[in-house]
Every structure is written in structure tokens, then in C-alpha cells.
Write a protein that holds these residues in place. Structure first.
Motif, PDB file in Angstrom:
ATOM      1  N   GLY A  96      -1.504 -10.116  -1.639  1.00 44.10           N
ATOM      2  CA  GLY A  96      -0.744 -11.221  -1.062  1.00 44.10           C
ATOM      3  C   GLY A  96      -0.054 -10.943   0.243  1.00 44.10           C
ATOM      4  N   ASP A  97       0.092  -9.682   0.662  1.00 48.08           N
ATOM      5  CA  ASP A  97       0.758  -9.446   1.939  1.00 48.08           C
ATOM      6  C   ASP A  97       0.331  -8.116   2.538  1.00 48.08           C
ATOM      7  OD1 ASP A  97       2.158  -7.505   0.521  1.00 48.08           O
ATOM      8  OD2 ASP A  97       4.129  -8.362   0.882  1.00 48.08           O
ATOM      9  N   MET A  98       0.807  -7.888   3.767  1.00 54.67           N
ATOM     10  CA  MET A  98       0.460  -6.693   4.527  1.00 54.67           C
ATOM     11  C   MET A  98       1.687  -6.254   5.313  1.00 54.67           C
ATOM     12  SD  MET A  98      -2.423  -6.365   7.561  1.00 54.67           S
ATOM     13  CE  MET A  98      -1.582  -7.464   8.719  1.00 54.67           C
ATOM     14  N   ILE A  99       1.978  -4.963   5.301  1.00 58.04           N
ATOM     15  CA  ILE A  99       3.003  -4.374   6.155  1.00 58.04           C
ATOM     16  C   ILE A  99       2.296  -3.693   7.318  1.00 58.04           C
ATOM     17  CG2 ILE A  99       4.809  -2.612   6.287  1.00 58.04           C
ATOM     18  CD1 ILE A  99       5.389  -3.204   3.323  1.00 58.04           C
ATOM     19  N   PHE A 100       2.828  -3.868   8.530  1.00 60.37           N
ATOM     20  CA  PHE A 100       2.173  -3.291   9.696  1.00 60.37           C
ATOM     21  C   PHE A 100       3.208  -2.918  10.750  1.00 60.37           C
ATOM     22  CE2 PHE A 100       2.542  -7.806  10.560  1.00 60.37           C
ATOM     23  CZ  PHE A 100       2.821  -7.887  11.911  1.00 60.37           C
TER      24      PHE A 100
END
Length: 218
Positions: A169-173
């Protein structure tokens, strides 16, 4: 896709990846070697050699290795003389010891990260290199490993977006902004059904724990 074969990047399989928990790394020799070692640094074993390696990412199942490899014939193929501008994405199959390309063209892929279920491969990509040294973008996209369809997840703007770390459901970048001769870095979170939001200021290079509950960063 149609493109170079493993012989074009001087690929030679050397050994199977040893059983148990391993760390894979390359030694930047020429030709470059990928080695496997135990977490305590012992028993380093060369598993393959090839032309220069720029990024690697291991699948969550531990059965495949995504590798960014420079094109030894980039001047002939793309008219670009600045070394290792072109970096295609290849997949190395641990069991069969086969190497095959999954993203080719006037591209430079790095930051390889397999998403949940290993169905998609996330990269930060530069593209459209010119003989004068210019290029377009430095942003995150993902490759569907079944169809090899590619999609951008972030726009092409004045920042660099790097090092995707993906959960359901999400991405850290990381976002890097260059201004006035200096750079600033932030960690951001991208919900796949929303827009980016600030997670941490003055922070870069996040790595998620396998369960997605913790993050280490610079």
C-alpha cells in the motif's frame, strides 16, 4: 525484451549461492565479480562475474537477483561516450544460474528493490542520455516482472527521488533537492492511492525491516 544477451556483458556463472543467510556484494574488479558471504563476513564465495555492476537487489523469496549492468558497447549502441551512462536491468536466477535482461534502452537503472510477492521491481531511473552528457529525470518507477510493463510513480521535476522501500500500500523514498551549491534530503511516504507526504526532514537512505514496521536511515 529483445536486447543484449548475457555474453554481451561478459557473464560467467561461477558457483551456486551457498545455503543459509547470505550477504551478496560485488568487488569492483574487472571483470566485476558478485560474491556471497556469511553475515559475519566469512566464507566469501564468488558466484558470478560480468561487466561492471552498479546496483543489486535480492527478491524477497531469495531466488532472484536484480542487477544493473553497464553496457560495454554503449557508444556503438547509443552514441554515448561518457562511461557507464547506460545501465540496463537484468535478472539472475539463483537456481538455474541464468541471466536475462528485463529493461533495456537509453536508460540508467539503480536502487533495485523487489516489492511484495516479488511481482514488481522498483528502480530509480535516469533516461534519454545525450552525447553531451545530459539526461532526463532521476525518479522512481516500477517494472511488472510478468509483463515487463513499466510505469512511473513520481513526476519528472527538479528533485531526485531515490531508494524506494515498499510495503503493502505505500512506499518510503528519499528526495534530494540541489540548490545554491548544496543539497537537502528528506524521507517521504507515497501511499499508492495518494500523493507524497513528508516523513522525516534532513534524512536519507531509508531501509525497511522485512516486516515493514521499522526503518533505518541516514
Amino acid at each position: 525484451p529483445d536486447g543484449p544477451g548475457p555474453e554481451s556483458v561478459d557473464f560467467v556463472p561461477l558457483a551456486s549461492v551457498p545455503a543459509g543467510e547470505q550477504i551478496l556484494f560485488n568487488d569492483w574488479s574487472f571483470p566485476d565479480r558478485v560474491l556471497s558471504m556469511r553475515p559475519d563476513g566469512s566464507d566469501a564465495t564468488p558466484i558470478l562475474s560480468l561487466y561492471r555492476v552498479w546496483s543489486m537487489g535480492v527478491s524477497r523469496a531469495g531466488d532472484r537477483l536484480a542487477i544493473a549492468i553497464g553496457d560495454p558497447l554503449q557508444e556503438e549502441n547509443y552514441g554515448i561516450t561518457i562511461g557507464d551512462s547506460i545501465q540496463h536491468t537484468w535478472i539472475y536466477d539463483m537456481a538455474s544460474q541464468d541471466l536475462y535482461p528485463v529493461a533495456v534502452g537509453n536508460i540508467n537503472d539503480e536502487c533495485h528493490h523487489f516489492g511484495p510477492s516479488d511481482e514488481r521491481l522498483y528502480v530509480c531511473r535516469r533516461y534519454d542520455f545525450t552525447s553531451e552528457g545530459g539526461f532526463s529525470g532521476y525518479r522512481i518507477g516500477r517494472l511488472a516482472l510478468g509483463s515487463l510493463d513499466f510505469e512511473w510513480l513520481l513526476p519528472d521535476d527538479d528533485s531526485f527521488t531515490l531508494i524506494p522501500q515498499v510495503r503493502d500500500g505505500d512506499m518510503i523514498f528519499t528526495r534530494i533537492v540541489l540548490a545554491g551549491g548544496s543539497q537537502t534530503g528528506t524521507l517521504e511516504r507515497l501511499p499508492f492511492d495518494g500523493t507524497p507526504e513528508l516523513l522525516l526532514a534532513d534524512a536519507t537512505r531509508a531501509v525497511l525491516s522485512p516486516d515493514g514496521g521499522r526503518v533505518v536511515y541516514s
